[in-house]
Design a protein around this motif. Structure first.
Motif, mmCIF file in Angstrom:
data_model
loop_
_atom_site.group_PDB
_atom_site.id
_atom_site.type_symbol
_atom_site.label_atom_id
_atom_site.label_comp_id
_atom_site.label_asym_id
_atom_site.label_seq_id
_atom_site.Cartn_x
_atom_site.Cartn_y
_atom_site.Cartn_z
ATOM 1 N N UNK A 18 0.781 -1.325 -0.047
ATOM 2 C CA UNK A 18 0.087 -0.038 -0.035
ATOM 3 C C UNK A 18 0.949 1.014 0.109
ATOM 4 N N UNK A 19 1.911 1.196 0.787
ATOM 5 C CA UNK A 19 2.930 2.493 1.148
ATOM 6 C C UNK A 19 3.325 2.682 -0.444
ATOM 7 N N UNK A 20 4.074 1.604 -1.098
ATOM 8 C CA UNK A 20 4.569 1.665 -2.533
ATOM 9 C C UNK A 20 3.517 2.207 -3.613
ATOM 10 N N UNK A 21 2.375 1.978 -3.297
ATOM 11 C CA UNK A 21 1.322 2.444 -4.268
ATOM 12 C C UNK A 21 1.124 3.925 -4.126
ATOM 13 N N UNK A 22 0.796 4.132 -2.607
ATOM 14 C CA UNK A 22 0.268 5.393 -2.532
ATOM 15 C C UNK A 22 1.373 6.775 -2.686
ATOM 16 N N UNK A 23 2.865 6.424 -2.547
ATOM 17 C CA UNK A 23 3.529 7.635 -2.700
ATOM 18 C C UNK A 23 3.529 8.238 -4.055
ATOM 19 N N UNK A 24 3.625 7.452 -5.001
ATOM 20 C CA UNK A 24 3.769 8.178 -6.213
ATOM 21 C C UNK A 24 2.460 9.141 -6.528
ATOM 22 N N UNK A 25 1.299 8.777 -5.990
ATOM 23 C CA UNK A 25 0.004 9.275 -6.104
ATOM 24 C C UNK A 25 0.023 10.777 -5.232
ATOM 25 N N UNK A 26 0.448 10.659 -4.067
ATOM 26 C CA UNK A 26 0.742 11.646 -3.164
ATOM 27 C C UNK A 26 1.678 12.598 -3.843
ATOM 28 N N UNK A 85 -4.442 20.641 -0.702
ATOM 29 C CA UNK A 85 -5.638 20.046 -1.495
ATOM 30 C C UNK A 85 -5.275 18.806 -2.304
ATOM 31 N N UNK A 86 -4.286 19.017 -2.996
ATOM 32 C CA UNK A 86 -3.761 17.894 -4.028
ATOM 33 C C UNK A 86 -3.528 16.861 -3.181
ATOM 34 N N UNK A 87 -2.468 16.780 -1.987
ATOM 35 C CA UNK A 87 -2.316 15.721 -1.365
ATOM 36 C C UNK A 87 -3.409 15.155 -0.730
ATOM 37 N N UNK A 88 -4.290 16.091 0.051
ATOM 38 C CA UNK A 88 -5.522 15.138 0.589
ATOM 39 C C UNK A 88 -6.390 14.744 -0.467
ATOM 40 N N UNK A 89 -6.782 15.380 -1.656
ATOM 41 C CA UNK A 89 -7.276 14.609 -2.644
ATOM 42 C C UNK A 89 -6.806 13.382 -2.926
ATOM 43 N N UNK A 90 -5.510 13.244 -3.056
ATOM 44 C CA UNK A 90 -4.951 11.823 -3.586
ATOM 45 C C UNK A 90 -5.131 10.763 -2.646
ATOM 46 N N UNK A 91 -4.962 11.235 -1.412
ATOM 47 C CA UNK A 91 -4.927 10.466 0.049
ATOM 48 C C UNK A 91 -6.447 9.861 0.059
ATOM 49 N N UNK A 92 -7.419 10.912 -0.090
ATOM 50 C CA UNK A 92 -8.996 10.382 -0.069
ATOM 51 C C UNK A 92 -9.230 9.369 -1.281
#
Length: 102
Positions: A18-26, A85-92
């Motif tokens: 999950x972490x490896x998937x999440x970082x590029x999108x953040x 907002x960009x980071x929060x949107x990606x995290x959501x």
């Protein structure tokens, strides 16, 4: 777009965590947020300059501050809000996706 939606699925199939998937999108969300902040700042500057010139031409009793006097504060604010907002949107978006797949 379509590639963005398919990428986490492909990453999951090859064993990504999950972490490896999440970082590029953040990072992508943050970068898009910064671009949005720059565009918003430029639009604000153009609109302010136009409005200030109209006000000073039509109503000579008013004086208007120069945009450059407070531009750094507005630029930093727009960039910070865009990044946030960009980071929060990606995290959501990712949390919804990762919750579905677990």
């Amino acid at each position: 777009g379509v590639q963005t939606c398919a990428l986490p699925i492909l990453m999951r199939y090859v064993g990504a965590t999950n972490g490896y998937i999440t970082v590029p999108f953040i990072f992508e969300g943050g970068f898009i947020g910064l671009i949005a902040g720059v565009v918003a700042f430029a639009a604000e500057w153009l609109i302010y300059d136009r409005a200030a010139s109209v006000i000073t031409e039509r109503y000579r009793i008013f004086s208007v501050l120069e945009f450059g006097d407070f531009a750094p504060i507005i630029a930093l604010s727009f960039l910070a809000i865009g990044l946030f907002c960009g980071i929060i949107g990606s995290l959501i978006a990712l949390s919804k996706y990762l919750k579905e797949k677990n």
